[in-house]
Structures are given as C-alpha cells and as structure tokens.
Design a protein around this motif. Structure first.
Motif, PDB file in Angstrom:
ATOM      1  N   ALA A  91       0.819  -1.219   0.000  1.00 29.65           N
ATOM      2  CA  ALA A  91       0.000   0.000   0.000  1.00 29.65           C
ATOM      3  C   ALA A  91       0.846   1.259   0.000  1.00 29.65           C
ATOM      4  CB  ALA A  91      -0.940  -0.005   1.204  1.00 29.65           C
ATOM      5  N   GLU A  92       2.095   1.166   0.479  1.00 23.41           N
ATOM      6  CA  GLU A  92       2.967   2.334   0.558  1.00 23.41           C
ATOM      7  C   GLU A  92       3.840   2.504  -0.684  1.00 23.41           C
ATOM      8  OE1 GLU A  92       2.741   4.507   2.897  1.00 23.41           O
ATOM      9  OE2 GLU A  92       1.347   3.365   4.149  1.00 23.41           O
ATOM     10  N   ARG A  93       3.808   1.522  -1.575  1.00 19.27           N
ATOM     11  CA  ARG A  93       4.626   1.634  -2.785  1.00 19.27           C
ATOM     12  C   ARG A  93       4.007   2.576  -3.812  1.00 19.27           C
ATOM     13  NH1 ARG A  93       6.491  -4.739  -3.715  1.00 19.27           N
ATOM     14  NH2 ARG A  93       7.522  -4.942  -1.687  1.00 19.27           N
ATOM     15  N   ARG A  94       2.690   2.739  -3.761  1.00 17.26           N
ATOM     16  CA  ARG A  94       1.959   3.668  -4.637  1.00 17.26           C
ATOM     17  C   ARG A  94       2.109   3.287  -6.107  1.00 17.26           C
ATOM     18  NH1 ARG A  94       4.692   8.968  -2.709  1.00 17.26           N
ATOM     19  NH2 ARG A  94       3.517   9.893  -4.426  1.00 17.26           N
ATOM     20  N   ILE A  95       2.065   1.979  -6.350  1.00 23.79           N
ATOM     21  CA  ILE A  95       2.097   1.473  -7.728  1.00 23.79           C
ATOM     22  C   ILE A  95       1.064   0.353  -7.856  1.00 23.79           C
ATOM     23  CG2 ILE A  95       4.462   2.130  -8.309  1.00 23.79           C
ATOM     24  CD1 ILE A  95       5.292  -0.769  -7.591  1.00 23.79           C
ATOM     25  N   ASP A  96      -0.203   0.683  -7.703  1.00 25.99           N
ATOM     26  CA  ASP A  96      -1.257  -0.327  -7.716  1.00 25.99           C
ATOM     27  C   ASP A  96      -1.499  -0.915  -9.100  1.00 25.99           C
ATOM     28  OD1 ASP A  96      -1.667   0.074  -4.993  1.00 25.99           O
ATOM     29  OD2 ASP A  96      -3.107   1.692  -5.350  1.00 25.99           O
ATOM     30  N   SER A  97      -1.215  -0.155 -10.147  1.00 28.64           N
ATOM     31  CA  SER A  97      -1.471  -0.629 -11.506  1.00 28.64           C
ATOM     32  C   SER A  97      -0.486  -1.737 -11.878  1.00 28.64           C
ATOM     33  CB  SER A  97      -1.336   0.531 -12.494  1.00 28.64           C
ATOM     34  OG  SER A  97      -1.562   0.088 -13.820  1.00 28.64           O
ATOM     35  N   PRO A  98      -0.937  -2.733 -12.658  1.00 27.07           N
ATOM     36  CA  PRO A  98      -0.006  -3.782 -13.084  1.00 27.07           C
ATOM     37  C   PRO A  98       0.938  -3.340 -14.198  1.00 27.07           C
ATOM     38  CG  PRO A  98      -2.157  -4.149 -14.074  1.00 27.07           C
ATOM     39  CD  PRO A  98      -2.313  -2.996 -13.115  1.00 27.07           C
ATOM     40  N   GLY A 122       3.802   1.357 -12.527  1.00 32.04           N
ATOM     41  CA  GLY A 122       3.124   0.198 -11.971  1.00 32.04           C
ATOM     42  C   GLY A 122       4.061  -0.936 -11.615  1.00 32.04           C
ATOM     43  N   VAL A 123       3.464  -2.078 -11.323  1.00 37.19           N
ATOM     44  CA  VAL A 123       4.207  -3.228 -10.813  1.00 37.19           C
ATOM     45  C   VAL A 123       5.127  -3.828 -11.873  1.00 37.19           C
ATOM     46  CG1 VAL A 123       3.997  -5.448  -9.626  1.00 37.19           C
ATOM     47  CG2 VAL A 123       2.250  -3.688  -9.274  1.00 37.19           C
ATOM     48  N   ALA A 124       4.706  -3.825 -13.137  1.00 37.14           N
ATOM     49  CA  ALA A 124       5.527  -4.421 -14.191  1.00 37.14           C
ATOM     50  C   ALA A 124       6.879  -3.711 -14.312  1.00 37.14           C
ATOM     51  CB  ALA A 124       4.787  -4.393 -15.529  1.00 37.14           C
ATOM     52  N   GLY A 125       6.881  -2.394 -14.194  1.00 42.27           N
ATOM     53  CA  GLY A 125       8.136  -1.658 -14.265  1.00 42.27           C
ATOM     54  C   GLY A 125       9.080  -2.027 -13.132  1.00 42.27           C
ATOM     55  N   LEU A 126       8.535  -2.119 -11.918  1.00 41.51           N
ATOM     56  CA  LEU A 126       9.357  -2.526 -10.778  1.00 41.51           C
ATOM     57  C   LEU A 126       9.878  -3.945 -10.972  1.00 41.51           C
ATOM     58  CD1 LEU A 126      10.577  -2.246  -7.984  1.00 41.51           C
ATOM     59  CD2 LEU A 126       8.326  -2.738  -6.996  1.00 41.51           C
ATOM     60  N   LEU A 127       9.047  -4.830 -11.507  1.00 43.95           N
ATOM     61  CA  LEU A 127       9.490  -6.202 -11.747  1.00 43.95           C
ATOM     62  C   LEU A 127      10.633  -6.242 -12.760  1.00 43.95           C
ATOM     63  CD1 LEU A 127       9.421  -9.247 -11.561  1.00 43.95           C
ATOM     64  CD2 LEU A 127       7.396  -9.251 -13.049  1.00 43.95           C
ATOM     65  N   GLN A 128      10.548  -5.469 -13.833  1.00 43.15           N
ATOM     66  CA  GLN A 128      11.618  -5.510 -14.835  1.00 43.15           C
ATOM     67  C   GLN A 128      12.930  -4.970 -14.272  1.00 43.15           C
ATOM     68  OE1 GLN A 128      11.217  -7.103 -17.658  1.00 43.15           O
ATOM     69  NE2 GLN A 128      13.314  -6.746 -18.360  1.00 43.15           N
ATOM     70  N   VAL A 129      12.848  -3.912 -13.471  1.00 40.39           N
ATOM     71  CA  VAL A 129      14.050  -3.419 -12.786  1.00 40.39           C
ATOM     72  C   VAL A 129      14.625  -4.521 -11.894  1.00 40.39           C
ATOM     73  CG1 VAL A 129      14.941  -1.750 -11.108  1.00 40.39           C
ATOM     74  CG2 VAL A 129      13.319  -1.003 -12.861  1.00 40.39           C
ATOM     75  N   CYS A 133      -5.784  -3.954 -17.083  1.00 43.49           N
ATOM     76  CA  CYS A 133      -6.141  -2.540 -17.217  1.00 43.49           C
ATOM     77  C   CYS A 133      -5.078  -1.690 -16.538  1.00 43.49           C
ATOM     78  CB  CYS A 133      -7.491  -2.247 -16.556  1.00 43.49           C
ATOM     79  SG  CYS A 133      -8.909  -3.009 -17.378  1.00 43.49           S
ATOM     80  N   ASN A 134      -4.899  -0.492 -17.049  1.00 44.26           N
ATOM     81  CA  ASN A 134      -4.130   0.508 -16.318  1.00 44.26           C
ATOM     82  C   ASN A 134      -5.033   1.102 -15.245  1.00 44.26           C
ATOM     83  OD1 ASN A 134      -2.046   2.307 -15.671  1.00 44.26           O
ATOM     84  ND2 ASN A 134      -2.837   3.862 -17.052  1.00 44.26           N
ATOM     85  N   LEU A 135      -4.504   1.316 -14.056  1.00 43.68           N
ATOM     86  CA  LEU A 135      -5.299   1.903 -12.976  1.00 43.68           C
ATOM     87  C   LEU A 135      -4.880   3.347 -12.775  1.00 43.68           C
ATOM     88  CD1 LEU A 135      -5.353  -0.972 -10.313  1.00 43.68           C
ATOM     89  CD2 LEU A 135      -7.010  -0.477 -12.120  1.00 43.68           C
ATOM     90  N   GLU A 136      -5.818   4.258 -12.992  1.00 39.01           N
ATOM     91  CA  GLU A 136      -5.569   5.669 -12.705  1.00 39.01           C
ATOM     92  C   GLU A 136      -5.785   5.923 -11.223  1.00 39.01           C
ATOM     93  OE1 GLU A 136      -6.666   7.709 -17.014  1.00 39.01           O
ATOM     94  OE2 GLU A 136      -8.016   8.023 -15.311  1.00 39.01           O
ATOM     95  N   SER A 137      -5.497   7.145 -10.799  1.00 39.30           N
ATOM     96  CA  SER A 137      -5.679   7.499  -9.395  1.00 39.30           C
ATOM     97  C   SER A 137      -7.102   7.192  -8.960  1.00 39.30           C
ATOM     98  CB  SER A 137      -5.371   8.982  -9.187  1.00 39.30           C
ATOM     99  OG  SER A 137      -6.138   9.774 -10.066  1.00 39.30           O
ATOM    100  N   GLY A 138      -7.222   6.636  -7.767  1.00 44.67           N
ATOM    101  CA  GLY A 138      -8.530   6.231  -7.271  1.00 44.67           C
ATOM    102  C   GLY A 138      -8.923   4.839  -7.715  1.00 44.67           C
ATOM    103  N   GLY A 139      -8.024   4.160  -8.455  1.00 41.50           N
ATOM    104  CA  GLY A 139      -8.304   2.792  -8.892  1.00 41.50           C
ATOM    105  C   GLY A 139      -9.181   2.692 -10.110  1.00 41.50           C
TER     106      GLY A 139
END
Length: 452
Positions: free
Chosen positions: A353-360, A365-372, A409-415
């Motif tokens: 919840a504190e990472r602020r990257i809810d979108s996949p 989002g999470v995919a970018g963090l995973l590739q890094v 889906c891409n998640l914008e602010s507010g989900g």
C-alpha cells in the motif's frame, strides 16, 4: 546466496509460476493481435479516463501506438518462434510507419516520435537484416533534427525544460536508440553530439546544474504551483537519471566523449546527496525545488511538497537505483553499486500500500518494478532480487482479469480501470515483463527503458 555462473538470461520463476506467467502473457498478446479489439480498447479508454489529454492512441508511437505493439511482437517472436509473431509485427510497424508519414510534425522522441519508430523497426530487424529501407528513411529525417536540437540546447544558459533532454521525448531517448546502432557510420556523429551535449548539461553555472528547469519552463500548472521558482527532476523517465543511465551505458560500450567520466561521477554524486529517505530507507523526491534566490533546496519533507516518490520505474528508487548501478558498472565503483542495492532493499521493505504502484502496468506500476528487479537479479545473483521477482510476478498474475477487454487494465488514481493496449501504460508492457520473468530469452527491448 545464489550466484550466476555467467550473466546469461534465464528463467527466474519457479516452474508452475512460469507456466502461469507464459499462459497469461500469451492470452494478453493474442488479444492485442486482434486489431478490432485494440481499436475497441482505444475507444473505451478515451471514455474511461479522467486524463483525456494524456490517454490517447497515436498509431506511430511506442508509448501508446502500434510501434509499441511491434516491439511486443519482436519479443514474442523470440520467445515463441514459428507462431507468426514476426508477421504480426510487420503489420504493426506498417501501421505505425504509415501514421508517421501522414503527420505534418514528426517529433524525434523515443516514446512518441521518430526514434521510437526506428527503435521498434530495429527490434524487428533481426540484427539489421530486415527493414533496412525503413530504418534508413527514418534516420535521414531524424539526424538533422538531432543536430539542430543539440545546437539549440547547447546555446541555452539559463535552464532547460525536461522535454529537451529527457528519456521520454528528449535527447536522452534519441541517444538510447542511436546507441543500439552505434556502429552505423552515419549515426555515430549524431550519437557523439548527443553525448557531448549531455556531458555539458551536467556542469554547473552560477551555482546551479545546467539541467535545472526554471519556473517558466515547468509546463505542468500543478507543478508550477508546487515549484514556483523551478526545480530539478529526479525521475528516470523525465529527469537527470536518464542522462546518467545513457552516459554510463555509452561508456560501458566504449562510446566515449570528452568529460564523460567526470559527468557520470557528477550526476551520481548529486543523486547520492539529494535523497529524501523515508520510514523504510533510501528514496528520492520527484523533484528538488529551487529557491527564490536561485539555489537548490536540500530535500526534506517540508521542502519537497510532494514528499518522497512512488517506487516505480518512472519516478522513485527503482529507476534512480538502476541508473546508479549502471554508473557503478561503467566506472567500476562499488559505492554507487552498493547505494543502488541498498535503495532496492528499501523498496521491498515497503508494504504494498505504501509503494503507490497499484497498476499492473510498466511506467508507474508493478511491471516496471518487476523488470528493474529482473535486471538486478541477473546482475547480482542475489536471493533478495530473485525472491522479490517471484513475489512481484505473483502480484501481477493475481491482477489478471480474463473477463476484461485485454486481460489487464491501467489503474488511474482512485483505482479507475482503463483499457489501454499500449506498451508504456497498457497491457502490452505487462505481457512482455511476464515473459521476461518466465523465459530464458534476453529482454533486449528494455534498453528502451535504460535498464541495460
């Protein structure tokens, strides 16, 4: 601690998780293969988004266009040969090229312009054996723009806009493409000009880094309110980590220009000094403010109105850490490498919840963090990164929705869910990262993001 015998790419996920990742990536890619479905998603996204100026499909582009889908097809062709992905990629690059040809204004940017179209063509070219005519035609238009932009930027003495030098649309992005083709005689001079310009941009004049952005060149009105005297951007996508990453990669690949080593040290040291750590450890602000007196304000929670950044590729520790790692590799500096690893350790300590990257998705989002994470796992062999890669993959797999238009889906602010098909903020980027985690095929496409 796991150690690699060599630095070849290999499957990081456990067998069952890898099979699930490949199956979902193929399902998403199959949907993106259908032009009618892509166009339906484009129409849906335009209705769903709260940011219509940002969420728009431009067929010629990498970020949100067929050029990005062409890159997706090039990797699918490498991972899943004999399934006709090279043919699908050919259709995508044709659509992208036709769209670019029909534009009156042809920007040079990597994610939305000529160099991005060229990068996609290069990805499909199988080492330059295909699409030679297309590449030559793009380069013929691109190179004069590059030289003109270098001359313009070199003449500025009182700050620059990020779009002039950044990875997304500026000289860093164009240089990222040109570095892939550094052995082409006609392109070497343009690449050298960019690298020399970026070296000069890292210097200081009147106490300020030359790459600072004064208030009148901060284009976003919200950011103008937060930073009334200007700022210095700390994101890999739009800020100084982008030039740092490109200069480091160029040095590592023996594309040297005068002052490059000093420039890499200068920027890496600046980033090391201008951190904004938080409860979990090392982090960076989105931007560092300038003061009324025209000086750099040391980042604090009070002084940086937006606080420490999200933990994404575009802004925050993952992107900055990767640029610092590349600097450490280029200079064989263990201090920069250790700082990068410590920053990533802090990323994984943060609750979801504190990472602020809810979108996949990739950009924020999470995919970018995973590739890094995959790149750090490959380079270090540390269990820390392998375990994080598996955890992040599980998170992305859990977000798959087979009943949605594209699967992700891409998640914008507010989900708010947005049916975006594109590479940067859409389903295509998610599919590619899942394949990178689950296969033995080197994801050379992530040069686009300055990760290797």
């Amino acid at each position: 601690m796991l150690e690699f015998q060599n630095h070849s790419w290999y499957q990081l996920l456990e067998p069952d998780q890898a099979l699930a990742a490949i199956a979902i990536a193929r399902a998403v890619a199959a949907r993106l293969r259908e032009r009618d479905r892509v166009e339906a998603a484009v129409s849906a996204a335009a209705q769903q988004t709260a940011f219509p100026q940002s969420v728009h499909w431009q067929p010629s582009d990498v970020a949100q266009g067929y050029a990005g889908l062409a890159i997706m097809c090039s990797y699918l062709d490498a991972c899943l040969p004999d399934e006709g992905w090279d043919v699908t990629g050919h259709h995508c690059i044709e659509l992208a090229a036709q769209a670019m040809e029909g534009q009156t204004h042809r920007p040079m940017g990597l994610f939305s312009g000529l160099s991005g179209l060229a990068f996609a063509s290069w990805c499909l070219s199988r080492g330059g054996t295909r699409y030679r005519r297309l590449l030559a035609g793009i380069d013929e238009v691109l190179v004069p723009q590059v030289i003109a932009q270098v001359h313009h930027l070199s003449g500025q003495r009182h700050g620059v806009s990020v779009g002039q030098f950044d990875l997304i649309s500026g000289l860093t992005g164009v240089g990222t493409y040109l570095l892939c083709r550094r052995e082409e005689p006609g392109l070497t001079a343009a690449l050298t000009a960019i690298l020399s310009c970026l070296v000069e941009l890292t210097r200081q004049e009147l106490g300020l880094p030359c790459w600072h952005t004064p208030a009148h060149l901060v284009q976003d009105r919200t950011m103008q309110r937060y930073y009334p005297y200007g700022n210095l951007n700390c994101g890999l996508a739009h800020g100084i980590p982008g030039p740092l990453g490109l200069l480091a990669l160029a040095q590592r690949e023996n594309m040297m220009v005068e002052g490059m080593t000093d420039a890499i040290n200068r920027v890496a040291d600046w980033l090391a000094r201008n951190r904004l750590d938080d409860t979990w450890g090392i982090n960076w602000p989105t931007t560092v403010p300038l003061t009324l007196a025209g000086t750099v304000l040391v980042p604090t929670n009070a002084a940086a109105p937006l606080g420490s950044s999200r933990t994404a590729w575009c802004y925050g520790s993952p992107g900055v850490a990767r640029a610092l790692w590349l600097a450490g590799e280029a200079l064989d500096d263990s201090g920069y490498r250790d700082l990068a690893i410590t920053a990533m350790e802090a990323v994984y300590r943060r609750p979801l919840a504190e990472r602020r990257i809810d979108s996949p998705t990739f950009c924020h989002g999470v995919a970018g963090l995973l590739q890094v994470t995959l790149r750090f796992a490959r380079d270090t062999g540390r269990a820390l990164f392998i375990e994080a890669a598996r955890s992040l993959s599980a998170q992305i797999l859990s977000l798959y929705d087979p009943d949605s238009l594209l699967g992700y889906c891409n998640l914008e602010s507010g989900g708010r869910p947005i049916d975006q098909p594109g590479f940067l903020d859409g389903a295509a980027g998610v599919a590619l990262v899942l394949l990178a985690a689950a296969t033995n095929v080197e994801p050379s496409w992530d040069r686009l993001f300055l990760l290797q």
